[in-house]
Enzyme design. Structure first.
Site, PDB file in Angstrom:
ATOM      1  N   HIS A 105       0.887  -1.168   0.000  1.00  0.00           N
ATOM      2  CA  HIS A 105       0.000   0.000   0.000  1.00  0.00           C
ATOM      3  C   HIS A 105       0.923   1.216   0.000  1.00  0.00           C
ATOM      4  O   HIS A 105       1.992   1.176   0.611  1.00  0.00           O
ATOM      5  CB  HIS A 105      -0.821   0.118   1.275  1.00  0.00           C
ATOM      6  CG  HIS A 105      -1.744  -1.025   1.583  1.00  0.00           C
ATOM      7  ND1 HIS A 105      -1.333  -2.156   2.220  1.00  0.00           N
ATOM      8  CD2 HIS A 105      -3.079  -1.153   1.395  1.00  0.00           C
ATOM      9  CE1 HIS A 105      -2.377  -2.959   2.397  1.00  0.00           C
ATOM     10  NE2 HIS A 105      -3.444  -2.380   1.908  1.00  0.00           N
ATOM     11  N   ASP A 108       2.258   2.004   3.446  1.00  0.00           N
ATOM     12  CA  ASP A 108       3.166   1.059   4.126  1.00  0.00           C
ATOM     13  C   ASP A 108       4.605   1.428   3.861  1.00  0.00           C
ATOM     14  O   ASP A 108       5.460   1.279   4.723  1.00  0.00           O
ATOM     15  CB  ASP A 108       3.106  -0.389   3.580  1.00  0.00           C
ATOM     16  CG  ASP A 108       1.740  -0.943   3.399  1.00  0.00           C
ATOM     17  OD1 ASP A 108       0.860  -0.575   4.167  1.00  0.00           O
ATOM     18  OD2 ASP A 108       1.582  -1.778   2.475  1.00  0.00           O
ATOM     19  N   GLU A 236     -10.847  -7.053  -4.337  1.00  0.00           N
ATOM     20  CA  GLU A 236     -10.624  -8.073  -3.306  1.00  0.00           C
ATOM     21  C   GLU A 236     -11.829  -8.080  -2.361  1.00  0.00           C
ATOM     22  O   GLU A 236     -11.973  -7.210  -1.509  1.00  0.00           O
ATOM     23  CB  GLU A 236      -9.339  -7.740  -2.538  1.00  0.00           C
ATOM     24  CG  GLU A 236      -9.019  -8.768  -1.466  1.00  0.00           C
ATOM     25  CD  GLU A 236      -7.745  -8.439  -0.698  1.00  0.00           C
ATOM     26  OE1 GLU A 236      -6.783  -7.920  -1.304  1.00  0.00           O
ATOM     27  OE2 GLU A 236      -7.715  -8.686   0.515  1.00  0.00           O
ATOM     28  N   GLU A 272      -9.035 -13.790  -1.281  1.00  0.00           N
ATOM     29  CA  GLU A 272      -8.292 -14.059  -0.039  1.00  0.00           C
ATOM     30  C   GLU A 272      -8.998 -15.162   0.741  1.00  0.00           C
ATOM     31  O   GLU A 272     -10.202 -15.076   1.008  1.00  0.00           O
ATOM     32  CB  GLU A 272      -8.193 -12.778   0.791  1.00  0.00           C
ATOM     33  CG  GLU A 272      -7.417 -12.982   2.085  1.00  0.00           C
ATOM     34  CD  GLU A 272      -6.973 -11.676   2.720  1.00  0.00           C
ATOM     35  OE1 GLU A 272      -6.576 -10.748   1.988  1.00  0.00           O
ATOM     36  OE2 GLU A 272      -7.028 -11.593   3.953  1.00  0.00           O
ATOM     37  N   HIS A 275     -11.007 -14.184   3.785  1.00  0.00           N
ATOM     38  CA  HIS A 275     -12.202 -13.405   3.451  1.00  0.00           C
ATOM     39  C   HIS A 275     -13.309 -14.342   2.959  1.00  0.00           C
ATOM     40  O   HIS A 275     -14.487 -14.130   3.242  1.00  0.00           O
ATOM     41  CB  HIS A 275     -11.894 -12.366   2.373  1.00  0.00           C
ATOM     42  CG  HIS A 275     -10.892 -11.340   2.807  1.00  0.00           C
ATOM     43  ND1 HIS A 275     -10.500 -10.301   2.006  1.00  0.00           N
ATOM     44  CD2 HIS A 275     -10.200 -11.195   3.959  1.00  0.00           C
ATOM     45  CE1 HIS A 275      -9.609  -9.556   2.645  1.00  0.00           C
ATOM     46  NE2 HIS A 275      -9.406 -10.094   3.827  1.00  0.00           N
ATOM     47  N   ASP A 300      -4.784 -13.803  -2.401  1.00  0.00           N
ATOM     48  CA  ASP A 300      -4.142 -13.377  -1.163  1.00  0.00           C
ATOM     49  C   ASP A 300      -4.083 -14.617  -0.284  1.00  0.00           C
ATOM     50  O   ASP A 300      -5.095 -15.086   0.246  1.00  0.00           O
ATOM     51  CB  ASP A 300      -4.913 -12.225  -0.486  1.00  0.00           C
ATOM     52  CG  ASP A 300      -4.322 -10.877  -0.856  1.00  0.00           C
ATOM     53  OD1 ASP A 300      -3.407 -10.842  -1.706  1.00  0.00           O
ATOM     54  OD2 ASP A 300      -4.755  -9.850  -0.292  1.00  0.00           O
ATOM     55  N   ASP A 311     -10.563 -11.702  10.726  1.00  0.00           N
ATOM     56  CA  ASP A 311      -9.514 -11.897   9.730  1.00  0.00           C
ATOM     57  C   ASP A 311      -8.178 -12.083  10.438  1.00  0.00           C
ATOM     58  O   ASP A 311      -7.460 -11.116  10.679  1.00  0.00           O
ATOM     59  CB  ASP A 311      -9.504 -10.627   8.848  1.00  0.00           C
ATOM     60  CG  ASP A 311      -8.837 -10.837   7.512  1.00  0.00           C
ATOM     61  OD1 ASP A 311      -8.559 -11.993   7.160  1.00  0.00           O
ATOM     62  OD2 ASP A 311      -8.598  -9.832   6.818  1.00  0.00           O
ATOM     63  N   ASP A 313      -5.570 -13.648   9.368  1.00  0.00           N
ATOM     64  CA  ASP A 313      -4.435 -13.546   8.436  1.00  0.00           C
ATOM     65  C   ASP A 313      -3.266 -14.446   8.803  1.00  0.00           C
ATOM     66  O   ASP A 313      -2.133 -13.981   8.946  1.00  0.00           O
ATOM     67  CB  ASP A 313      -3.943 -12.085   8.362  1.00  0.00           C
ATOM     68  CG  ASP A 313      -4.889 -11.185   7.601  1.00  0.00           C
ATOM     69  OD1 ASP A 313      -5.630 -11.671   6.742  1.00  0.00           O
ATOM     70  OD2 ASP A 313      -4.881  -9.961   7.868  1.00  0.00           O
ATOM     71  N   ASP A 343      -0.626 -12.515   2.151  1.00  0.00           N
ATOM     72  CA  ASP A 343      -1.283 -11.494   2.971  1.00  0.00           C
ATOM     73  C   ASP A 343      -1.532 -12.135   4.345  1.00  0.00           C
ATOM     74  O   ASP A 343      -2.658 -12.434   4.725  1.00  0.00           O
ATOM     75  CB  ASP A 343      -2.594 -11.064   2.303  1.00  0.00           C
ATOM     76  CG  ASP A 343      -3.181  -9.818   2.957  1.00  0.00           C
ATOM     77  OD1 ASP A 343      -2.612  -9.366   3.950  1.00  0.00           O
ATOM     78  OD2 ASP A 343      -4.209  -9.319   2.464  1.00  0.00           O
TER      79      ASP A 343
HETATM   80  C1  XLS Z   1      -7.488  -6.709   4.497  1.00  0.00           C
HETATM   81  C2  XLS Z   1      -7.012  -6.929   3.145  1.00  0.00           C
HETATM   82  C3  XLS Z   1      -5.865  -6.053   2.719  1.00  0.00           C
HETATM   83  C4  XLS Z   1      -5.756  -6.046   1.224  1.00  0.00           C
HETATM   84  C5  XLS Z   1      -4.979  -4.914   0.658  1.00  0.00           C
HETATM   85  O1  XLS Z   1      -8.247  -7.489   5.061  1.00  0.00           O
HETATM   86  O2  XLS Z   1      -6.699  -8.277   2.993  1.00  0.00           O
HETATM   87  O3  XLS Z   1      -4.689  -6.453   3.326  1.00  0.00           O
HETATM   88  O4  XLS Z   1      -5.216  -7.231   0.745  1.00  0.00           O
HETATM   89  O5  XLS Z   1      -5.560  -3.693   0.910  1.00  0.00           O
HETATM   90 NI    NI Z   2      -5.780  -9.098   1.300  1.00  0.00          NI
HETATM   91 NI    NI Z   3      -7.550  -9.682   4.769  1.00  0.00          NI
END
Ligand code: XLS
Ligand code: NI
Ligand code: NI
Length: 443
Positions: A105, A108, A236, A272, A275, A300, A311, A313, A343
């Protein structure tokens, strides 16, 4: 810059492939980047990517306490200099872990300034630094994106904010993000919904917000065309978090959104895993829904925790889940300009720089193994043949007429009354298929 590449920020050496029998925790067992499969190396097939925000900005902070992860390079008073050293460390990591791509991003990689002008200037400096690193290492940009959710100005959304002023600010920010993604040769550009959703319908005009989101996407497309950006646009989906309802809920609602607003030719999906599961779907389901419309773009790569409803991750090491996903991805013809972007983030107590290696080794190995198993499943053909046979009645005769639009209610009624009668039941054979799958996974 030349100097920086020689300072080693990680003590861990470059990760080598040692094969499935290796018990070295800092070696690959399935991901052999140099292995050639059908004329392409595994590195080229997998297109792994490192997510800058998690691996280089994640601190382990959560709502109950501050960060636990303190990296040695996060030192110094000038945030721009720190951002450059951090990036040096990141590119060292990308190389050592054999990842051909990275993703970021805007916010970041570069700290935000007091004004947009200042933020853009800082971003330009860091992008120039990234460009040098990309050139020196050969690591490429899978996708860029804009952070339209952290700054308090976006608390009620960016493109779906009730204030046109915020919409304008977000437009300006994405304009710049597209420019820098192009500058770094980004192969895709991602729109994750951020705070595009609502907390309560009491204060929300849902129709206008969705129209504004579509208007924003059209403006982004117009600008990409204007500057000659050739990367693939990706949406996404995510059903909730941070808002209670995110407009890009899942792939199916994303397709409906794109079609409603005439955007479907220009977008694909970045799916993702976590998600998908938050939306009450499996990872494979989301891949299949996108693939059915020719809209499978990128992945992702992560996982949620089955016992937690947010989430998390996490790095995905579930070979069964990934193999099923890979079967669908291969059937769809692969990811094209997409890739597998980790991700995913370290757990809060995983504070060692070495943990970053363990995490990615595990994820890469699981995906590479899944890729190989999925290839075997497809080459063997039993599963595909079973499905093909199940639909064989549509391949000829009146079944074909149904698919090609030649049948009518009257013609079908006549057939049933005069010839077909009652259909013979046929087993779905789910248990047999589950056992068959296990013969590949554990055979
Ligand atoms: C958040 C998203 C984010 C996207 C990019 O849940 O996964 O990380 O991949 O903005
Ligand atoms: Ni993501
Ligand atoms: Ni995410």
């Amino acid at each position: 810059m030349a100097k920086a590449t020689f300072i080693h920020h990680f003590r861990t050496p470059r990760i080598a492939y040692e094969g499935p029998r290796s018990r070295n925790p800092l070696a690959f067992r399935h991901y052999n980047p140099a292995e050639v499969i059908e004329g392409r190396t595994l590195k080229e097939h997998m297109r792994f990517s490192i997510a800058y925000w998690h691996s280089f900005r994640g601190t382990g902070a959560d709502p109950f306490g501050p960060g636990t992860i303190i990296r040695p390079w996060e030192q110094g008073k000038d945030p721009v200099s720190v951002a450059k050293v951090r990036m040096d460390a990141a590119f060292e990591f990308f190389q050592k872990i054999e990842a051909p791509f990275w993703c970021f991003h805007d916010r970041d990689i570069a700290p935000e300034g007091r004004t947009l002008t200042e933020s853009n200037k800082i971003l330009d400096q860091i992008v120039a630094h990234a460009k040098q690193h990309q050139k020196a290492t050969g690591v490429k940009l899978l996708w860029g994106t804009a952070n339209l959710f952290s700054n308090p100005r976006y608390m009620c959304g960016a493109a779906t904010n009730p204030d046109a002023h915020v919409f304008a600010y977000a437009a300006a920010q994405v304009k710049k993000a597209l420019e820098v993604t192009q500058e770094l040769g980004g192969e895709n550009y991602v729109f994750w919904g951020g705070r595009e959703g609502y907390e309560t319908l009491l204060n929300t005009n849902l129709k206008r917000e969705q129209e504004h989101l579509a208007a924003f996407m059209h403006l982004a497309l117009d600008y990409a065309k204007r500057i000659g950006f050739k990367g693939q646009f990706l949406i996404e989906p995510k059903p909730k978090e941070p808002t209670k309802h995110q407009y890009d809920f899942d792939v199916a609602s994303g397709i409906a959104f794109l079609r409603t607003f005439g955007l479907e030719k220009h977008f694909k999906f970045n799916i993702e895993t976590n998600h998908a599961t938050l939306a009450g779907h499996s990872f494979q389901h989301e891949i299949e829904v996108a693939a059915a419309q020719g809209m499978l773009g990128s992945i992702d790569a992560n996982s949620g925790d089955p016992l937690l409803g947010w989430d998390t991750d996490q790095f995905n090491t579930d070979v069964k889940e990934l193999t099923l996903a890979m079967v669908s991805i291969l059937r769809a013809g692969g990811l094209g300009t997409g890739g597998f972007n980790f991700d995913a983030k370290l757990r809060r107590p995983s504070i060692d720089p070495e943990d970053l290696f363990h995490a990615h080794i595990g994820g890469m190995d699981a995906y590479a193994l899944a890729f190989k198993l999925a290839r075997r499943i497809r080459a063997d053909g039993k599963l595909e043949q079973f499905v093909a046979d199940r639909y064989a009645s549509f391949d000829a005769g009146y079944g074909r007429d149904i698919e090609t639009g030649k049948a009518t209610f009257q013609s079908l009624e006549k057939l049933v009354l005069t010839k077909l009668g009652e259909p013979a039941p046929r087993s779905g054979k789910q248990e047999y298929l589950e056992n068959l799958l296990n013969t590949y996974l554990h055979g």
